[in-house]
Every structure is written in C-alpha cells, then in structure tokens.
Write a protein that holds these residues in place. Structure first.
Motif, PDB file in Angstrom:
ATOM      1  N   ALA A   1       0.841  -1.212   0.000  1.00 52.48           N
ATOM      2  CA  ALA A   1       0.000   0.000   0.000  1.00 52.48           C
ATOM      3  C   ALA A   1       0.874   1.258   0.000  1.00 52.48           C
ATOM      4  O   ALA A   1       0.588   2.220  -0.720  1.00 52.48           O
ATOM      5  N   ARG A   2       1.978   1.213   0.761  1.00 52.25           N
ATOM      6  CA  ARG A   2       2.863   2.381   0.791  1.00 52.25           C
ATOM      7  C   ARG A   2       3.480   2.595  -0.595  1.00 52.25           C
ATOM      8  O   ARG A   2       3.558   3.704  -1.105  1.00 52.25           O
ATOM      9  N   LEU A   3       3.876   1.492  -1.227  1.00 52.22           N
ATOM     10  CA  LEU A   3       4.490   1.601  -2.556  1.00 52.22           C
ATOM     11  C   LEU A   3       3.494   2.136  -3.577  1.00 52.22           C
ATOM     12  O   LEU A   3       3.830   2.949  -4.431  1.00 52.22           O
ATOM     13  N   LEU A   4       2.261   1.670  -3.460  1.00 51.60           N
ATOM     14  CA  LEU A   4       1.249   2.154  -4.413  1.00 51.60           C
ATOM     15  C   LEU A   4       1.027   3.649  -4.244  1.00 51.60           C
ATOM     16  O   LEU A   4       0.822   4.367  -5.230  1.00 51.60           O
TER      17      LEU A   4
ATOM     18  N   VAL B   1       9.430  -8.334 -16.788  1.00 55.62           N
ATOM     19  CA  VAL B   1       9.893  -7.829 -15.499  1.00 55.62           C
ATOM     20  C   VAL B   1       8.603  -7.473 -14.767  1.00 55.62           C
ATOM     21  O   VAL B   1       7.683  -6.931 -15.380  1.00 55.62           O
ATOM     22  N   PRO B   2       8.518  -7.760 -13.488  1.00 57.23           N
ATOM     23  CA  PRO B   2       7.249  -7.460 -12.802  1.00 57.23           C
ATOM     24  C   PRO B   2       6.983  -5.955 -12.712  1.00 57.23           C
ATOM     25  O   PRO B   2       7.916  -5.165 -12.623  1.00 57.23           O
ATOM     26  N   ILE B   3       5.698  -5.629 -12.736  1.00 52.45           N
ATOM     27  CA  ILE B   3       5.280  -4.264 -12.394  1.00 52.45           C
ATOM     28  C   ILE B   3       4.465  -4.362 -11.107  1.00 52.45           C
ATOM     29  O   ILE B   3       4.037  -5.457 -10.714  1.00 52.45           O
ATOM     30  N   LEU B   4       4.281  -3.237 -10.484  1.00 53.41           N
ATOM     31  CA  LEU B   4       3.499  -3.222  -9.253  1.00 53.41           C
ATOM     32  C   LEU B   4       2.035  -2.968  -9.601  1.00 53.41           C
ATOM     33  O   LEU B   4       1.704  -1.967 -10.223  1.00 53.41           O
ATOM     34  N   THR B   5       1.175  -3.916  -9.217  1.00 55.00           N
ATOM     35  CA  THR B   5      -0.262  -3.717  -9.440  1.00 55.00           C
ATOM     36  C   THR B   5      -0.935  -3.752  -8.074  1.00 55.00           C
ATOM     37  O   THR B   5      -0.301  -4.065  -7.065  1.00 55.00           O
ATOM     38  N   ASP B   6      -2.225  -3.473  -8.072  1.00 57.42           N
ATOM     39  CA  ASP B   6      -2.976  -3.504  -6.802  1.00 57.42           C
ATOM     40  C   ASP B   6      -2.869  -4.873  -6.147  1.00 57.42           C
ATOM     41  O   ASP B   6      -2.944  -5.008  -4.939  1.00 57.42           O
ATOM     42  N   ALA B   7      -2.667  -5.891  -6.984  1.00 61.41           N
ATOM     43  CA  ALA B   7      -2.587  -7.255  -6.458  1.00 61.41           C
ATOM     44  C   ALA B   7      -1.135  -7.688  -6.232  1.00 61.41           C
ATOM     45  O   ALA B   7      -0.866  -8.879  -6.114  1.00 61.41           O
TER      46      ALA B   7
END
Lengths: 475, 266
Positions: free
Chosen positions: A35-38, A414-420
C-alpha cells in the motif's frame, strides 16, 4: 498456465526465487508495504506532471498531452550481463557509421555484392545531397538508440537501430531522478551505475564533432520543430541540461558563411546543431520548399564545412527495416567480425518465397512496415483477431515490398506493481549511445519500456506502454 | 575554340526584400575537352556566403541578399577553351551511382505521351544511334518555339503542349531515355551561336550514359551533339538540380528578372 509459452522473467527466471541481480532488491521489497508503494506510485505520477514530462499521441485527438505511465519496480541488469551487451552495441554502432560513410561514398558493400543496390535505390531516406559529404570525424549517427529485447538468461536481440533520431532519453533521466527522490535508501543499499552524466557526455560528444570553422569552445544548439512536437519536452530538457541553446528554424539564418542564431547582441554562429527536425523539413532551399521548421541554406553551409548537423542528414537509411535484415552482413563487412548481438530473423516480403511463408503464417508472425516506426501500422499475429489478420493480408498482398515479418519473440518480462502485487509484463530496452571521433559512450542501462497490458508485446508509449528505471549494477 | 562569356542576371523587386538566398550553379569547371582559363562571379546587392561542390561535382555558390534590397545582380565573366569531342564527356566520375540517373523526378515523370515516344525508338541499332533517333523524334514532336505558356513544365506536359524550348527538349529526352534504360541527365551551359552575340537565355541539353563510351551529350534543340561551341556548366537529374540560379526569399515583393548574355569566340 497450460498452452501458454513460458517467458523468461528477469526477476525470477523460470522459477520463484529472485535471480542474482535482483536479490538485494527483492530482499528490500519483501519488507515493504504494498500500500505504501502504491501511494509512492501516485507520488511519482504527480512529480512527472509537475515537471511536465508528457508526450503527444498522434492520431488521438482527445489526448494531445499524456503522461507515460511509470512503474516503480526497476529493471536490473548485472554488470557482467551489461558488459557483453555494451560491447555488442559498440560494434554495431561502429558498423553503422562505416556503412553510412560507405553508402554516401564508394558503396563498396554494393560493389562487393553483399547488399543489393535496390536496398539503397528504393530507400526514401537515401539523400543524394549527402553523396560525397564527409562530416567531421566521419560520424553520421552521433546519437543512436539501439532497441534490444531479451529472451533468456544470455539471449539479447537487436530489434531495431534508431540511427536517425532516437528519442526517450529524457525519460531515462527523469525516471532515475524520480527513483532517487522516492527511494534514497535503496540507492545506498544497492550500487547502481549512474546515468545522470548523460547530458554532460552528450555535450562533450557533440563538441568533439565541431567543424573546422569552429573557434574556441563550440556553440551547441538543439533545433526543435516547436512546442507542438510530441517530444518538445525532451528537446527543451536536453538543451537546458547540457547548457545549449534551444532554437527553432526561424531563430537561425545563414550569416557570413555560418548558420547563426539571432541574439540580443547580433548573430552568433552555431557550431553543432543537434536537430530534432526531420531531413525533409530541415532546409526549404534544398528539400521541402514548404517547410517552415528548417533553416534555408543550412545544407549548403553544411556541405561547405561550416556546421555539424547531428545526426547527419540521410542517416535514416539505416533505420529501414529491410536494411535491418542485412545488419549481420553489414557488421561483418565493416568490422571483419561476427555480430556480437543477434538480429531477429527477418523475412523480406519483397522476396516471393518469403512472402508466401509470411502469408501462410500470419497468425504467428509480427509484420512491420519497412519505413514505419513507433509501433504504428504493424500486425502482431498472435494478438490479432481473424478480421485484423485478413485486413492486414490485403495490405501486404497489395504492396509486399513495404513489409518485413519476424517471428514473435518470447520477450522477457519484469514485474510491475499492481494492486494485487507484482505481476510480470513484457519489456524492451533502448540504450543510448553517443559517438564521437575518439570514443563511443554508452549510458549504462537506458530506457526500459513495458507493455502494461497483461500479455501484450507492444511496448510503444503511443500504444499504451509505460517505462521503468533501468539499473546496471556496479561490479 | 576560345569562348568569351559574359552573363548577367538582374533581379528587381517592387518592394524591399527582407531576406533571401540564391543557390548559384554558374561555375564551369575544367574537364576533358574544356579548359576554364578565367572565370569570376560578382554579386551586387548581396554576398557569397559559402561555396561547395554538390553531389554532381557542380561548383555551387550560396548568395544571400543584403537586407532590404530591391535589386540584385549576379555577373559571370570568363574565358573557356573548348575542344570538339563529338559530344563525348567520358566516364562517370565521383560517387554518384549510375542508377541515380535512372530515377524520375517531378519534371521527368513519364506519362503515356513520353512512353509512346520512347516506344518509337528503333530497336535494331547501336545505343548511340538509338539515342540520336530519340533526339530527332523529340524535336519532331516538340518543335522549338519560344512562345511557351509556362516555365518549369513536366516532360509529359511539354509533349502535350507540342512545342518547347531547350529545357523542355532536354526533359522529354531524359525522361524517354530513362524509360529505355539509359542513365540520363540534364546539362545547363552556354552555346556560342554563329549568327549572333547577344542571347536571351543560357542553353540546356542532355547527356545519356552509353556503355563503352560513357556520357554522351545531345543538344536536342539543335539536333547535334555538343561541339567546340558548348560550355558545360552544371548537371543534375533535371532542370531544378542544375538550374543556374534557384532561390528563396521572404516577403511578398514581386520579382522581375532580366538576362544579358554574350557568348563569342575570342
């Protein structure tokens, strides 16, 4: 998932444990709160808006200025991996400049039977006005963006050579700035090679190409088509970062045998012009007479040795995708060595055999326009509907010489940051290369473009792609 | 033959010109059969900014207008010794590949009329005879006439007009020669005329590349190959590439041009 090709993930390989270059990052990431990263992600977006990093999408009237989405999970490359890539790029860029010199002089490669003359004769980017012109240091492409894709642990392919006008370097720089701002602790924990020297290197590299007419410290200017150009932000940014003048065509004119810029104290000669205006519009006296973006007579001054134009007019021949298909031969012809970086196998639809194969296998291939760029006008067979394939088939049959086809590469993810949480997405890489008479300077990393839609292989920003910071680790 | 050339091009404008440039291709070079003894270009109302050689090895001068001018004059004067080489210019020098001379340009884009003309060229003869026949056919179908309606006509438009001047003849010939597979180019230059000293305009002809001979000149308007009376000044794919003067200027001033040309044997 059954039936789906497995892609090489740069963070996890084909397994679940982090690959070595990502170990420290993953260690850090595990202790972070998603959550902090988002929320950081939103912060990044706000930063970009504030700075004004935007781009225009042609053909989309509703969104004239858009932000390229930024993903805060970096793409990480080990020093050892990078060293090999950099060596391959250097070899390729040397070959490109030798090729451009040759094409505008004796055309030895054609005489030797290694490249059909039609490849040049039918190439719209070939500029007869450049025949016999030797720019300072014999450098034609000063700034190159060699697009790479990765398919495995040790497998890199060159997707295209942007020898004409590679854009995107401002994103590379802004992405790093943003990361440094948001996660200073990461950069003290992990030693990442710096990219911030790029503007200085650009200035140095261009200065080293100043013409003989230059007196003292070279005056450098960036020529932009103006604020309506999709890359105007980058033009202004680069001019500012390297302490160069940002000019438009109407600011310049031929004065006393030089191309000079209007200033409050009269005209000041420009030594090196980093132009972001296409050849056709560069000089209404010599090229398109209707152009209001260029400088009348600049080609005359250039041919008389009074200014350096970067990149040189006529370098676009090397960006042609049919020429691309000959790059392994071109590298070998001019360097005497086998190409270090692989080319994607390319079918030239102008050849009947190849055309038949392509028409029979449209659903599996990527088909591109020979002169196209930016992901416009291409077919990605595996992702296309039957209807799209049939429509494309008609275009291809009508003008086969305008197309080449390539197998669909298993682009790395490469991974991305998603809500999940983390989710893999396909990426490519555009490293930025600077060429001067005495050295070739490759910024460690480059611009990673990421296809944000799950499963998509099209990374172009104009087609919904985003970007990532690219880290090359210190040894 | 020693030829003395004096060539003045005078432009007047009905309002001051804030800025303008002229690209000038008016320097003949010494070459096989042509020795330039003396040549100078003087500009009043402007200045030579740079000089360079273009891709066809033409010597080019870029001239700028002095700000606010209403007149500019470009004067060439010189002496050239010319030998009769029966129109033969020689091999292709420099870096321009021969295929470039097969390219059509805006002024030399073929249409049905030029195609029909090319189709008339005899097949069972030498390349040279074929080109001479083509030259004769051009003049037959496009008789020389100065009462033309427009300058800068395309070869196809010239065929439709049915008459033309040397520039038009050269364009039709070049277009048709390229259709027949010959590399061909436009030549601008001077011709000493036997019956007069003062001329209204400089001359133009064409060259085609013949295997074994190299470039060969054809003065279509006069039905001969250039001889010792011809000074070869510039070449290009068409008129625009070899034009003695081509320019660009800002503002709306109307332009009037007058030419004084004298070519005489010394």
């Amino acid at each position: 998932m059954a039936g789906r090709p497995t892609y090489f993930d740069e963070m996890f390989g084909h397994g679940t444990a982090a690959r070595a270059p990502y170990a420290d990052y993953c260690d850090w990431f595990q202790h972070e709160d998603t959550a902090r990263l988002l929320s950081k992600s939103e912060e990044a977006e706000a930063l970009f808006r504030l700075i004004g990093v935007t781009f225009n999408v042609y053909g989309d009237p509703d969104a004239t200025e858009r932000l390229i989405p930024f993903d805060l999970v970096p793409r990480i490359i080990a020093a050892r991996e990078w060293a090999k890539v950099a060596k391959g790029i250097e070899q390729r860029v040397r070959a490109l400049n030798a090729f451009l010199h040759d094409i505008y002089h004796r055309q030895e490669i054609v005489r030797a039977g290694r490249l059909p003359a039609e490849m040049i004769a039918r190439n719209d980017a070939f500029l007869p006005e450049m025949i016999g012109v030797s720019p300072p240091g014999d450098i034609y492409t000063h700034i190159v963006g060699t697009d790479l894709v990765r398919t495995g642990d040790d497998e890199f392919f060159v997707l295209e050579d942007n020898a004409r006008t590679p854009s995107g370097v401002s994103y590379m720089l802004e992405n790093r700035e943003t990361m440094l701002h948001m996660f200073p602790e990461l950069f003290s924990k992990i030693k990442v090679q710096s990219v911030g020297q790029y503007p200085r290197s650009l200035r140095k590299s261009l200065s080293a190409c100043a013409p003989d007419a230059c007196n003292g410290r070279p005056t450098i200017a960036v020529l932009t088509p103006g604020i309506h150009n999709s890359a105007y932000y980058e033009h202004a940014f680069l001019a500012d970062q390297m302490s160069a003048e940002l000019v438009e065509g109407h600011d310049l004119r031929v004065v006393d045998g030089r191309v000079a810029m209007r200033t409050t104290r009269g005209y000041k000669p420009i030594d090196v012009l980093y132009r972001r205006v296409d050849d056709e519009y560069l000089d209404p006296l010599n090229f398109n007479p209707d152009s209001v973006l260029g400088v009348p007579g600049i080609m005359d001054v250039y041919r008389a040795g009074g200014i350096t134009i970067a990149n040189a007019p006529g370098t676009g021949i090397a960006d042609d995708k049919a020429i691309y298909s000959y790059m392994p031969d071109i590298v070998e012809f001019y360097t005497g060595e086998k190409a270090i970086l692989q080319n994607v196998p390319t079918h030239r639809c102008s050849e009947p055999q190849a055309l038949k194969y392509v028409l029979d296998n449209l659903a599996d291939l990527v088909v591109k326009e020979v002169h196209g760029s930016g992901g416009y006008g291409m077919l990605v067979g595996p992702a296309a509907s039957k209807k799209e394939i049939e429509e494309f088939r008609a275009k291809l049959e009508a003008a086969p010489g305008n197309y080449i086809a390539q197998p669909t590469l298993a682009l790395s993810t490469v991974p991305i940051l998603t809500d999940a949480g983390l989710a893999p997405r396909h990426v490519d890489l555009r490293p930025f290369v600077l060429v001067s008479p005495d050295r070739i300077d490759i910024t460690p990393g480059g611009l990673t473009r990421v296809a944000l839609t799950e499963g998509s292989l099209v990374v172009n920003s104009s087609q919904g792609g985003g970007t990532k910071d690219t880290w090359v680790l210190e040894e | 033959m020693r030829l003395n050339v004096l060539h003045k091009t005078h432009y007047t404008y009905d309002a001051p010109v804030p800025y303008g440039l002229q690209q000038v291709r008016l320097r003949p070079k010494s070459r096989l059969g042509q020795l330039v003894e003396e040549w100078r270009i003087d500009v009043t109302g402007g200045q030579v900014e740079v000089s360079f050689e273009d891709e066809h090895a033409n010597a080019v001068d870029l001239v700028s207008f002095a700000s606010g001018q209403t007149e500019i004059e470009i004067t060439c004067a010189g002496i050239v010794d010319v030998e009769d080489k029966a129109g033969i210019v020689g091999p292709q020098g420099g870096y321009v590949p021969l295929w470039l001379f097969r390219r059509s340009t805006v002024l030399t884009t073929p249409g049905e009329h030029v195609q029909a003309l090319a189709d008339r060229a005899p097949a069972n003869c030498s390349d040279l005879d074929r080109l001479h026949a083509l030259s004769a056919h051009v003049l037959e179908q496009v008789p020389y006439s100065t009462d033309q309606t427009a300058s800068d006509l395309t070869a196809e438009a010239v065929m439709q007009a049915g008459h033309g001047v040397c520039q038009d003849h050269a364009h039709v010939f070049i277009t048709a020669a390229r259709l027949l597979g010959f590399p061909a180019r436009y030549v601008s230059g001077y011709l000493m005329m036997d019956d007069r000293v003062d001329q209204d305009a400089s001359h133009a002809w064409a060259e085609a590349y013949v295997e074994g001979l190299g470039w060969v000149g054809f003065d279509i308007s006069n039905g001969i190959s250039p001889d010792a009376r011809y000074v070869r000044v510039a070449t290009g794919l068409d008129y625009r590439g070899a034009a003695p003067i081509s320019g660009l200027r800002y503002g709306n001033a109307g332009e009037d041009m007058s030419v004084t040309l004298q070519v005489q044997q010394q």
